[in-house]
Design a protein around this motif. Structure first.
Motif, PDB file in Angstrom:
ATOM      1  N   MET A  51       0.862  -1.120  -0.086  1.00 51.42           N
ATOM      2  CA  MET A  51       0.065   0.046  -0.172  1.00 51.42           C
ATOM      3  C   MET A  51       0.898   1.261  -0.062  1.00 51.42           C
ATOM      4  SD  MET A  51      -2.950  -0.863  -0.497  1.00 51.42           S
ATOM      5  CE  MET A  51      -3.879   0.639  -0.169  1.00 51.42           C
ATOM      6  N   HIS A  52       1.997   1.213   0.345  1.00 47.85           N
ATOM      7  CA  HIS A  52       2.897   2.379   0.354  1.00 47.85           C
ATOM      8  C   HIS A  52       4.137   2.316  -0.699  1.00 47.85           C
ATOM      9  CE1 HIS A  52       1.261   2.872   4.257  1.00 47.85           C
ATOM     10  NE2 HIS A  52       1.685   4.018   4.289  1.00 47.85           N
ATOM     11  N   GLY A  53       3.737   1.650  -1.795  1.00 52.00           N
ATOM     12  CA  GLY A  53       4.568   1.698  -2.998  1.00 52.00           C
ATOM     13  C   GLY A  53       5.635   0.449  -3.276  1.00 52.00           C
ATOM     14  N   LEU A  54       5.429  -0.480  -2.655  1.00 51.49           N
ATOM     15  CA  LEU A  54       6.494  -1.781  -3.022  1.00 51.49           C
ATOM     16  C   LEU A  54       5.508  -2.580  -3.639  1.00 51.49           C
ATOM     17  CD1 LEU A  54       9.257  -3.037  -2.460  1.00 51.49           C
ATOM     18  CD2 LEU A  54       7.861  -4.339  -0.838  1.00 51.49           C
ATOM     19  N   SER A  55       5.809  -3.019  -4.828  1.00 55.21           N
ATOM     20  CA  SER A  55       4.925  -3.892  -5.554  1.00 55.21           C
ATOM     21  C   SER A  55       4.965  -5.142  -5.075  1.00 55.21           C
ATOM     22  CB  SER A  55       5.716  -3.772  -7.159  1.00 55.21           C
ATOM     23  OG  SER A  55       6.722  -5.021  -7.208  1.00 55.21           O
ATOM     24  N   LYS A  56       3.696  -5.809  -5.461  1.00 56.59           N
ATOM     25  CA  LYS A  56       3.549  -7.254  -5.023  1.00 56.59           C
ATOM     26  C   LYS A  56       4.601  -8.356  -5.674  1.00 56.59           C
ATOM     27  CE  LYS A  56      -0.109 -10.630  -4.647  1.00 56.59           C
ATOM     28  NZ  LYS A  56      -1.355 -11.041  -4.831  1.00 56.59           N
TER      29      LYS A  56
ATOM     30  N   THR B  91      13.978   3.004   3.504  1.00 54.26           N
ATOM     31  CA  THR B  91      13.110   4.691   3.649  1.00 54.26           C
ATOM     32  C   THR B  91      11.619   4.098   4.282  1.00 54.26           C
ATOM     33  OG1 THR B  91      14.225   5.448   1.628  1.00 54.26           O
ATOM     34  CG2 THR B  91      12.056   6.603   2.391  1.00 54.26           C
ATOM     35  N   LEU B  92      11.009   3.162   3.682  1.00 57.88           N
ATOM     36  CA  LEU B  92       9.639   2.861   3.932  1.00 57.88           C
ATOM     37  C   LEU B  92       9.634   2.157   5.531  1.00 57.88           C
ATOM     38  CD1 LEU B  92       8.149   0.999   1.019  1.00 57.88           C
ATOM     39  CD2 LEU B  92       7.171   2.889   1.786  1.00 57.88           C
ATOM     40  N   MET B  93      10.740   1.403   5.535  1.00 59.57           N
ATOM     41  CA  MET B  93      10.672   0.762   6.773  1.00 59.57           C
ATOM     42  C   MET B  93      11.392   1.559   8.250  1.00 59.57           C
ATOM     43  SD  MET B  93      11.026  -3.051   5.513  1.00 59.57           S
ATOM     44  CE  MET B  93      10.953  -3.594   7.109  1.00 59.57           C
ATOM     45  N   ASP B  94      12.120   2.696   7.721  1.00 59.94           N
ATOM     46  CA  ASP B  94      12.881   3.359   8.720  1.00 59.94           C
ATOM     47  C   ASP B  94      13.958   2.623   9.249  1.00 59.94           C
ATOM     48  OD1 ASP B  94      13.814   5.855   9.837  1.00 59.94           O
ATOM     49  OD2 ASP B  94      12.480   5.396  11.524  1.00 59.94           O
ATOM     50  N   CYS B  95      14.850   1.954   8.469  1.00 64.94           N
ATOM     51  CA  CYS B  95      16.074   1.331   8.795  1.00 64.94           C
ATOM     52  C   CYS B  95      17.220   1.213   8.120  1.00 64.94           C
ATOM     53  CB  CYS B  95      15.358  -0.243   8.788  1.00 64.94           C
ATOM     54  SG  CYS B  95      14.865  -1.087   7.376  1.00 64.94           S
ATOM     55  N   ASP B  96      18.119   0.566   8.331  1.00 67.97           N
ATOM     56  CA  ASP B  96      19.270   0.443   7.531  1.00 67.97           C
ATOM     57  C   ASP B  96      19.694  -0.507   6.546  1.00 67.97           C
ATOM     58  OD1 ASP B  96      20.170   3.013   8.696  1.00 67.97           O
ATOM     59  OD2 ASP B  96      20.705   2.030  10.404  1.00 67.97           O
ATOM     60  N   VAL B  97      20.326  -0.800   5.900  1.00 70.06           N
ATOM     61  CA  VAL B  97      20.879  -1.890   4.941  1.00 70.06           C
ATOM     62  C   VAL B  97      20.812  -3.183   5.570  1.00 70.06           C
ATOM     63  CG1 VAL B  97      22.346  -2.854   3.080  1.00 70.06           C
ATOM     64  CG2 VAL B  97      21.541  -0.260   2.992  1.00 70.06           C
ATOM     65  N   PRO B  98      21.666  -3.235   6.566  1.00 66.82           N
ATOM     66  CA  PRO B  98      21.691  -4.364   7.384  1.00 66.82           C
ATOM     67  C   PRO B  98      20.334  -5.078   8.012  1.00 66.82           C
ATOM     68  CG  PRO B  98      23.630  -3.101   8.051  1.00 66.82           C
ATOM     69  CD  PRO B  98      22.385  -2.229   7.132  1.00 66.82           C
ATOM     70  N   ASP B  99      19.539  -4.175   8.026  1.00 73.39           N
ATOM     71  CA  ASP B  99      17.997  -4.785   8.513  1.00 73.39           C
ATOM     72  C   ASP B  99      17.503  -5.337   7.381  1.00 73.39           C
ATOM     73  OD1 ASP B  99      18.634  -3.399  11.220  1.00 73.39           O
ATOM     74  OD2 ASP B  99      17.984  -1.657  10.496  1.00 73.39           O
ATOM     75  N   ILE B 100      17.818  -5.278   6.300  1.00 74.46           N
ATOM     76  CA  ILE B 100      17.260  -5.624   5.037  1.00 74.46           C
ATOM     77  C   ILE B 100      17.645  -7.019   4.416  1.00 74.46           C
ATOM     78  CG2 ILE B 100      16.430  -5.068   2.922  1.00 74.46           C
ATOM     79  CD1 ILE B 100      14.899  -3.577   4.887  1.00 74.46           C
ATOM     80  N   ILE B 101      19.209  -6.941   4.381  1.00 79.57           N
ATOM     81  CA  ILE B 101      19.935  -8.087   3.587  1.00 79.57           C
ATOM     82  C   ILE B 101      21.010  -8.276   4.479  1.00 79.57           C
ATOM     83  CG2 ILE B 101      19.244  -7.513   1.398  1.00 79.57           C
ATOM     84  CD1 ILE B 101      22.230  -6.179   0.751  1.00 79.57           C
ATOM     85  N   THR B 102      21.620  -9.508   4.305  1.00 74.88           N
ATOM     86  CA  THR B 102      22.896 -10.050   4.873  1.00 74.88           C
ATOM     87  C   THR B 102      23.597 -10.806   3.791  1.00 74.88           C
ATOM     88  OG1 THR B 102      23.821 -10.925   6.845  1.00 74.88           O
ATOM     89  CG2 THR B 102      22.090 -11.750   6.042  1.00 74.88           C
ATOM     90  N   PHE B 103      24.823 -11.033   4.093  1.00 78.95           N
ATOM     91  CA  PHE B 103      25.798 -12.186   3.185  1.00 78.95           C
ATOM     92  C   PHE B 103      26.157 -13.178   4.030  1.00 78.95           C
ATOM     93  CE2 PHE B 103      29.870 -13.339   1.727  1.00 78.95           C
ATOM     94  CZ  PHE B 103      29.386 -13.741   0.414  1.00 78.95           C
ATOM     95  N   LYS B 104      25.574 -14.390   3.397  1.00 77.67           N
ATOM     96  CA  LYS B 104      26.043 -15.609   4.042  1.00 77.67           C
ATOM     97  C   LYS B 104      27.120 -16.233   3.095  1.00 77.67           C
ATOM     98  CE  LYS B 104      21.994 -16.052   6.915  1.00 77.67           C
ATOM     99  NZ  LYS B 104      20.866 -17.063   6.879  1.00 77.67           N
TER     100      LYS B 104
END
Length: 65
Positions: free
Chosen positions: A23-28, A50-63
């Protein structure tokens, strides 16, 4: 390997639903791609931060494989 596990953890911590993101702009389609672990662009990462008010490590990680 890039993992989006932190993204889903952050959604849970911040009580953000997939519906709210869409609803805030991310496509399904983008959400489904993340759910399936498919690659996404840095533009998408930026949008999520931006939408979630967080930083990159809060979205992705490298394993390492």
């Amino acid at each position: 390997m890039i993992s989006y596990e932190p993204f889903f953890d952050t959604m849970k911590k911040k009580n953000i639903s997939s519906y709210w993101l869409i609803m805030h702009g991310l496509s399904k389609g983008t959400y489904e791609s993340l759910r399936k672990g498919k690659p996404c662009s840095t533009v998408t990462i930026d949008r999520l931060c931006t939408l979630m008010d967080c930083d990159v490590p809060d979205i992705i990680t490298f394993k390492k494989d």
